[in-house]
Write an enzyme that holds these catalytic residues in place. Structure first.
Site, PDB file in Angstrom:
ATOM      1  N   LYS A 192      56.634 -12.044  40.300  1.00  0.00           N
ATOM      2  CA  LYS A 192      55.222 -12.264  40.009  1.00  0.00           C
ATOM      3  C   LYS A 192      54.658 -10.994  39.390  1.00  0.00           C
ATOM      4  O   LYS A 192      54.680  -9.922  39.993  1.00  0.00           O
ATOM      5  CB  LYS A 192      54.469 -12.608  41.288  1.00  0.00           C
ATOM      6  CG  LYS A 192      52.978 -12.765  41.041  1.00  0.00           C
ATOM      7  CD  LYS A 192      52.283 -13.407  42.209  1.00  0.00           C
ATOM      8  CE  LYS A 192      50.797 -13.522  41.945  1.00  0.00           C
ATOM      9  NZ  LYS A 192      50.097 -14.155  43.048  1.00  0.00           N
ATOM     10  N   LYS A 204      56.239 -16.108  37.535  1.00  0.00           N
ATOM     11  CA  LYS A 204      54.807 -16.291  37.307  1.00  0.00           C
ATOM     12  C   LYS A 204      54.229 -15.083  36.602  1.00  0.00           C
ATOM     13  O   LYS A 204      54.471 -13.968  37.068  1.00  0.00           O
ATOM     14  CB  LYS A 204      54.155 -16.475  38.674  1.00  0.00           C
ATOM     15  CG  LYS A 204      52.677 -16.663  38.663  1.00  0.00           C
ATOM     16  CD  LYS A 204      52.220 -16.831  40.097  1.00  0.00           C
ATOM     17  CE  LYS A 204      50.726 -16.956  40.142  1.00  0.00           C
ATOM     18  NZ  LYS A 204      50.239 -16.982  41.489  1.00  0.00           N
TER      19      LYS A 204
END
Ligand code: PBG
Length: 340
Positions: free
Chosen positions: A202, A256
């Protein structure tokens, strides 16, 4: 390794295989299916629904509307929803206690969805930001984000979410050691089958802007998330994080944001052979929506193209706000995309 092309032009013409719809469908290498979709939804503790300015077409839903959305997901063939709570300001504190309140909004929503729509997978985020008056995913003390103390909170939050009936937990805060601690706690309480789908790679990204509007965590946020989310210049680091999360008990992984990080989707899925998901985040959604609203791109085509890119990159599936649109396009869309 690819076999070398033996014939030269004109014996070999690449265009032959592109010349008709039928042949294009036959040779298509990667296909998006409704079974690949996870639908993130926002809930609030109010009646009815509210628009989210930076995400046209997405709304914050009351609990009963969230249950209706889950039922709609099943009707459309979407296997999972991810529930994100927009928590009232007065419940946000520096200690984030609301995160492990068994009756918090996320837990009440998961419970209601699982009661009325038992066949759906319900994913809940494990992170403190919706509950934190400082807007961060971790506890903030003297300008520092505390790691180990945050993980203690995440364990309590995860157990509350497991108890509510959520079937998938997505630790999304990038603290170290969280997967192992959460897995151990789940196992010791008998939650053997709860999936941990770790937000392993992330990145500290500008593409989360509209989400922070949706859950109203943006206004509170002091500073940035650079000391825990990853630097967007790195990929090797992500592989180390995957290695670590798998060794601690993660079942599946999330990259992400999505589209700017397709290289990561590909590297991780190829290298580890573990189910890898991409999160097409709020900023990616907003860009497609904004351009489509101007008439600059064709929304439906851009959605299917962008989602198919994740399959090409090796993803098992995608978290996308376009899930219901994509599901109906896959059913009724242009012939080149039609599944059956
Ligand atoms: C934080 C969290 C974020 C998103 C989901 N969970 C972003 C953040 O770091 O603020 C973003 C999702 C999106 O942008 O769609 N735990």
């Amino acid at each position: 390794m690819q076999a070398p092309i033996s014939a030269g032009f004109p014996a070999f013409r690449g265009r032959r295989l592109r010349s008709r719809t039928g042949i294009r469908r036959l040779v298509r290498e990667n296909e998006l299916s409704v079974a690949d979709l996870v639908w993130p939804i926002f809930v609030h503790d109010k009646d009815g629904s509210e628009t989210i300015e930076a995400m046209p077409g997405v709304r914050r839903l009351s609990l009963d509307l969230a249950v209706e959305a889950a039922a709609e997901a099943i009707t459309l063939g979407i296997p999972a929803v991810a529930v994100f709570p927009c928590v009232a300001d007065e419940l946000k504190t520096q200690e984030c206690e609301e995160a492990w309140n068994p009756n918090n909004l996320a837990n009440r929503t998961a419970r209601a969805i699982r009661r009325d729509v038992p066949e759906i997978e319900v994913m809940l985020d494990v992170a403190l930001d919706p509950y934190n008056s400082d807007g961060h995913d971790g506890l903030l003390r003297d300008g520092q984000i505390l790691n180990d103390e945050t993980v203690d909170c995440l364990v309590k939050q995860a157990l509350g979410h497991a108890e509510s009936g959520a079937t998938m937990l997505g630790p999304s805060d990038m603290m170290d050691g969280r997967i192992g601690r959460i897995r151990h706690a789940l196992e010791s309480k008998g939650y053997h089958d709860i999936i941990i789908i770790s937000y392993t790679a992330k990145y500290a990204s500008a593409f989360y802007g509209p989400f922070r509007d949706a859950v109203r965590s943006g206004m509170a946020l002091k500073g940035d998330k650079d000391t825990y989310q990853m630097d967007f210049g790195n990929t090797d680091e992500a592989l180390r994080m995957v290695q670590r999360d798998l060794s601690e008990g993660a079942d599946a992984l999330i990259v992400k944001p999505g589209m700017p990080y397709l290289d990561l989707c590909h590297r991780i899925s190829t290298h580890f052979g573990t189910p890898t998901f991409a999160y097409q985040v709020s900023g990616e959604y907003a860009m497609i929506e904004a351009a489509a609203a101007q008439g600059w791109i064709d929304r439906d085509k851009a959605v299917l193209e962008s989602l198919t890119a994740f399959k090409r990159a090796g993803c098992s599936g995608v978290l996308t706000y376009f899930a219901p649109l994509a599901a109906s396009l896959l059913d009724h869309g242009p012939a080149s995309f039609r599944v059956g």
